[in-house]
Design a protein around this motif. Structure first.
Motif, PDB file in Angstrom:
ATOM      1  N   SER A  77       0.826  -1.203   0.000  1.00 14.87           N
ATOM      2  CA  SER A  77       0.000   0.000   0.000  1.00 14.87           C
ATOM      3  C   SER A  77       0.864   1.259   0.000  1.00 14.87           C
ATOM      4  N   MET A  78       1.871   1.290   0.864  1.00 14.47           N
ATOM      5  CA  MET A  78       2.750   2.465   0.943  1.00 14.47           C
ATOM      6  C   MET A  78       3.543   2.662  -0.343  1.00 14.47           C
ATOM      7  N   ILE A  79       4.038   1.569  -0.911  1.00 16.09           N
ATOM      8  CA  ILE A  79       4.805   1.663  -2.155  1.00 16.09           C
ATOM      9  C   ILE A  79       3.922   2.182  -3.287  1.00 16.09           C
ATOM     10  N   ASP A  80       2.742   1.592  -3.421  1.00 18.65           N
ATOM     11  CA  ASP A  80       1.840   2.010  -4.507  1.00 18.65           C
ATOM     12  C   ASP A  80       1.418   3.470  -4.360  1.00 18.65           C
ATOM     13  N   ALA A  81       1.128   3.896  -3.136  1.00 15.73           N
ATOM     14  CA  ALA A  81       0.757   5.300  -2.906  1.00 15.73           C
ATOM     15  C   ALA A  81       1.953   6.217  -3.180  1.00 15.73           C
ATOM     16  N   GLY A  82       3.134   5.810  -2.771  1.00 18.36           N
ATOM     17  CA  GLY A  82       4.334   6.607  -3.009  1.00 18.36           C
ATOM     18  C   GLY A  82       4.638   6.762  -4.482  1.00 18.36           C
ATOM     19  N   VAL A  83       4.499   5.686  -5.232  1.00 22.05           N
ATOM     20  CA  VAL A  83       4.728   5.744  -6.679  1.00 22.05           C
ATOM     21  C   VAL A  83       3.690   6.651  -7.334  1.00 22.05           C
ATOM     22  N   ALA A  84       2.441   6.524  -6.904  1.00 21.88           N
ATOM     23  CA  ALA A  84       1.388   7.380  -7.470  1.00 21.88           C
ATOM     24  C   ALA A  84       1.683   8.853  -7.178  1.00 21.88           C
ATOM     25  N   ALA A  85       2.104   9.155  -5.966  1.00 25.54           N
ATOM     26  CA  ALA A  85       2.415  10.540  -5.604  1.00 25.54           C
ATOM     27  C   ALA A  85       3.638  11.042  -6.366  1.00 25.54           C
ATOM     28  N   ALA A  86       4.655  10.206  -6.469  1.00 18.89           N
ATOM     29  CA  ALA A  86       5.893  10.607  -7.134  1.00 18.89           C
ATOM     30  C   ALA A  86       5.717  10.818  -8.638  1.00 18.89           C
ATOM     31  N   THR A  87       4.719  10.179  -9.210  1.00 19.58           N
ATOM     32  CA  THR A  87       4.474  10.330 -10.645  1.00 19.58           C
ATOM     33  C   THR A  87       3.410  11.376 -10.942  1.00 19.58           C
ATOM     34  N   GLY A  88       3.030  12.140  -9.926  1.00 18.85           N
ATOM     35  CA  GLY A  88       2.135  13.269 -10.142  1.00 18.85           C
ATOM     36  C   GLY A  88       0.655  12.950 -10.232  1.00 18.85           C
ATOM     37  N   LYS A  89       0.246  11.841  -9.667  1.00 17.46           N
ATOM     38  CA  LYS A  89      -1.173  11.495  -9.698  1.00 17.46           C
ATOM     39  C   LYS A  89      -1.975  12.449  -8.810  1.00 17.46           C
ATOM     40  N   ARG A  90      -3.273  12.505  -9.072  1.00 19.79           N
ATOM     41  CA  ARG A  90      -4.176  13.327  -8.265  1.00 19.79           C
ATOM     42  C   ARG A  90      -4.351  12.689  -6.878  1.00 19.79           C
ATOM     43  N   PRO A  91      -4.776  13.473  -5.891  1.00 20.95           N
ATOM     44  CA  PRO A  91      -4.982  12.913  -4.550  1.00 20.95           C
ATOM     45  C   PRO A  91      -5.931  11.714  -4.520  1.00 20.95           C
ATOM     46  N   ASP A  92      -7.007  11.765  -5.291  1.00 20.52           N
ATOM     47  CA  ASP A  92      -7.931  10.633  -5.293  1.00 20.52           C
ATOM     48  C   ASP A  92      -7.276   9.377  -5.869  1.00 20.52           C
ATOM     49  N   GLN A  93      -6.371   9.549  -6.826  1.00 22.46           N
ATOM     50  CA  GLN A  93      -5.668   8.406  -7.410  1.00 22.46           C
ATOM     51  C   GLN A  93      -4.637   7.837  -6.436  1.00 22.46           C
ATOM     52  N   ILE A  94      -4.043   8.702  -5.640  1.00 23.00           N
ATOM     53  CA  ILE A  94      -3.085   8.250  -4.626  1.00 23.00           C
ATOM     54  C   ILE A  94      -3.809   7.418  -3.572  1.00 23.00           C
ATOM     55  N   VAL A  95      -4.951   7.901  -3.133  1.00 22.06           N
ATOM     56  CA  VAL A  95      -5.745   7.154  -2.148  1.00 22.06           C
ATOM     57  C   VAL A  95      -6.176   5.811  -2.736  1.00 22.06           C
ATOM     58  N   ALA A  96      -6.632   5.818  -3.970  1.00 16.36           N
ATOM     59  CA  ALA A  96      -7.062   4.574  -4.619  1.00 16.36           C
ATOM     60  C   ALA A  96      -5.912   3.574  -4.701  1.00 16.36           C
ATOM     61  N   ALA A  97      -4.715   4.067  -5.012  1.00 13.70           N
ATOM     62  CA  ALA A  97      -3.545   3.191  -5.086  1.00 13.70           C
ATOM     63  C   ALA A  97      -3.208   2.609  -3.718  1.00 13.70           C
ATOM     64  N   ALA A  98      -3.370   3.400  -2.674  1.00 16.56           N
ATOM     65  CA  ALA A  98      -3.075   2.936  -1.320  1.00 16.56           C
ATOM     66  C   ALA A  98      -4.098   1.914  -0.837  1.00 16.56           C
ATOM     67  N   VAL A  99      -5.344   2.110  -1.208  1.00 19.50           N
ATOM     68  CA  VAL A  99      -6.423   1.248  -0.717  1.00 19.50           C
ATOM     69  C   VAL A  99      -6.473  -0.087  -1.457  1.00 19.50           C
ATOM     70  N   LYS A 100      -6.095  -0.113  -2.712  1.00 17.52           N
ATOM     71  CA  LYS A 100      -6.255  -1.312  -3.540  1.00 17.52           C
ATOM     72  C   LYS A 100      -5.627  -2.575  -2.929  1.00 17.52           C
ATOM     73  N   PRO A 101      -4.355  -2.571  -2.513  1.00 18.33           N
ATOM     74  CA  PRO A 101      -3.803  -3.811  -1.948  1.00 18.33           C
ATOM     75  C   PRO A 101      -4.440  -4.203  -0.614  1.00 18.33           C
ATOM     76  N   LEU A 102      -4.900  -3.221   0.133  1.00 18.48           N
ATOM     77  CA  LEU A 102      -5.558  -3.518   1.400  1.00 18.48           C
ATOM     78  C   LEU A 102      -6.909  -4.174   1.152  1.00 18.48           C
ATOM     79  N   ARG A 103      -7.654  -3.652   0.182  1.00 20.02           N
ATOM     80  CA  ARG A 103      -8.944  -4.236  -0.185  1.00 20.02           C
ATOM     81  C   ARG A 103      -8.777  -5.653  -0.722  1.00 20.02           C
ATOM     82  N   GLN A 104      -7.733  -5.872  -1.510  1.00 18.56           N
ATOM     83  CA  GLN A 104      -7.512  -7.209  -2.051  1.00 18.56           C
ATOM     84  C   GLN A 104      -7.348  -8.219  -0.909  1.00 18.56           C
ATOM     85  N   LYS A 105      -6.615  -7.817   0.117  1.00 18.06           N
ATOM     86  CA  LYS A 105      -6.366  -8.716   1.245  1.00 18.06           C
ATOM     87  C   LYS A 105      -7.625  -8.914   2.088  1.00 18.06           C
TER      88      LYS A 105
END
Length: 104
Positions: free
Chosen positions: A60-88
């Motif tokens: 979750s932290m890695i995916d959110a960090g990559v999304a933030a570092a690549t200039g994604k919008r805040p909603d996309q950063i949150v979505a990236a962080a939540v996705k692996p947690l939801r999968q589990k």
């Protein structure tokens, strides 16, 4: 140029976070019932519940960090962080629900 976030993007995140909460609570309940002998769980369930958190949170932290570092919008950063947690939580909820209550 990237599009702006819409209310639906934020609503989608709110829905995902709500599902994460509901699934996590269901998993916690089934695991507690398992510890009490009321739910059918494997012997490795207690170790599993500790080990899986490290992997899911790291992803979750890695995916959110990559999304933030690549200039994604805040909603996309949150979505990236939540996705692996939801999968589990989704996988755990389904797996434990299939095992069902311990009737003997």
């Amino acid at each position: 140029m990237a599009r702006s976030a819409t209310p639906f993007d934020y609503w989608s995140n709110a829905f995902e976070l709500g599902m994460l909460t509901a699934e996590a609570q269901a998993v916690i309940a089934m695991r507690l019932w398992g510890m009490g002998g009321l739910w059918s769980v494997t012997k490795s369930e207690n170790a599993r519940m500790v080990d899986e958190k490290r992997d899911a949170i790291t992803r979750s932290m890695i995916d959110a960090g990559v999304a933030a570092a690549t200039g994604k919008r805040p909603d996309q950063i949150v979505a990236a962080a939540v996705k692996p947690l939801r999968q589990k939580t989704r996988a755990n909820s389904k797996r434990l629900a299939k095992r069902g209550p311990k009737l003997r």
